[in-house]
Design an enzyme around this catalytic site. Structure first.
Site, PDB file in Angstrom:
ATOM      1  N   HIS A 105       0.843  -1.202   0.000  1.00 41.62           N
ATOM      2  CA  HIS A 105       0.000   0.000   0.000  1.00 41.62           C
ATOM      3  C   HIS A 105       0.878   1.252   0.000  1.00 41.62           C
ATOM      4  CE1 HIS A 105      -3.692  -2.170   1.274  1.00 41.62           C
ATOM      5  NE2 HIS A 105      -2.817  -2.990   1.812  1.00 41.62           N
ATOM      6  N   HIS A 156      -2.591  -3.222  -3.549  1.00 47.19           N
ATOM      7  CA  HIS A 156      -3.999  -2.980  -3.222  1.00 47.19           C
ATOM      8  C   HIS A 156      -4.847  -2.801  -4.492  1.00 47.19           C
ATOM      9  CE1 HIS A 156      -6.837  -0.459  -0.409  1.00 47.19           C
ATOM     10  NE2 HIS A 156      -7.438  -1.494  -0.921  1.00 47.19           N
ATOM     11  N   CYS A 164      -3.804   2.985  -5.149  1.00 52.57           N
ATOM     12  CA  CYS A 164      -2.882   2.446  -4.131  1.00 52.57           C
ATOM     13  C   CYS A 164      -2.270   1.129  -4.590  1.00 52.57           C
ATOM     14  CB  CYS A 164      -3.661   2.236  -2.820  1.00 52.57           C
ATOM     15  SG  CYS A 164      -2.712   1.477  -1.500  1.00 52.57           S
TER      16      CYS A 164
HETATM   17 ZN   LIG Z   1      -4.045   0.480   0.040  1.00 50.41          ZN
END
Ligand SMILES: [Zn+2]
Length: 138
Positions: A10, A116, A124
């Site tokens: 992330h 992500h 992300c």
């Molecule tokens: Zn994330």
């Protein structure tokens, strides 16, 4: 220890060059009603690693994919306008992220390293892990 098969990367979605601490992320996540920081490790701009939630505990970082995974985050991910997704990883962050990924592969026998954005319509971590060195360490 719970079984861990995958590491999901992330970004903090904060502007390039702005430092963010574990304490701040912890406050953001508590404000969402979570028990605390949802990530297991945080990589600061200088490449240092700071512990978030213990890896023995299930994280809160990808809806529907927290079981069997760990979530690490690097500080950054947005351009200076604080809006445009951008891969802002510093050389120190890149080196640390590779080392952390290798360590997790060795420790847990990971089957997958992902981002992500492979699980949600989000930018992300502001790069494609599959096309990055991080996605080719297994
Ligand atoms: Zn994330």
């Amino acid at each position: 220890m719970r079984p861990i098969k995958e590491l999901i990367w992330h970004c903090t979605a904060t502007p390039e060059g702005r430092e963010v601490t574990v304490k701040e992320i912890d406050a953001w996540h508590r404000a969402r009603g979570w028990s605390g920081i949802g990530y297991h490790k945080v990589v600061y701009l200088d490449g240092t690693v700071h512990d978030g939630r213990p890896e023995a505990q299930i994280g809160a970082h990808v809806e529907g994919h927290n079981s069997g995974t760990i979530g690490y985050v690097y500080v950054g991910g947005l351009a200076k306008d604080a809006k445009t997704p951008k891969d802002t990883r510093t050389p120190a962050q890149r080196a640390t992220m590779i080392a952390l990924t290798k360590a997790a592969i060795a420790k847990y026998g990971l089957k997958k390293v992902s981002g992500h954005n492979q699980y949600a319509a989000k930018a992300c971590p502001s790069f494609d892990v599959r096309k990055d060195e991080l996605g080719h360490l297994l």
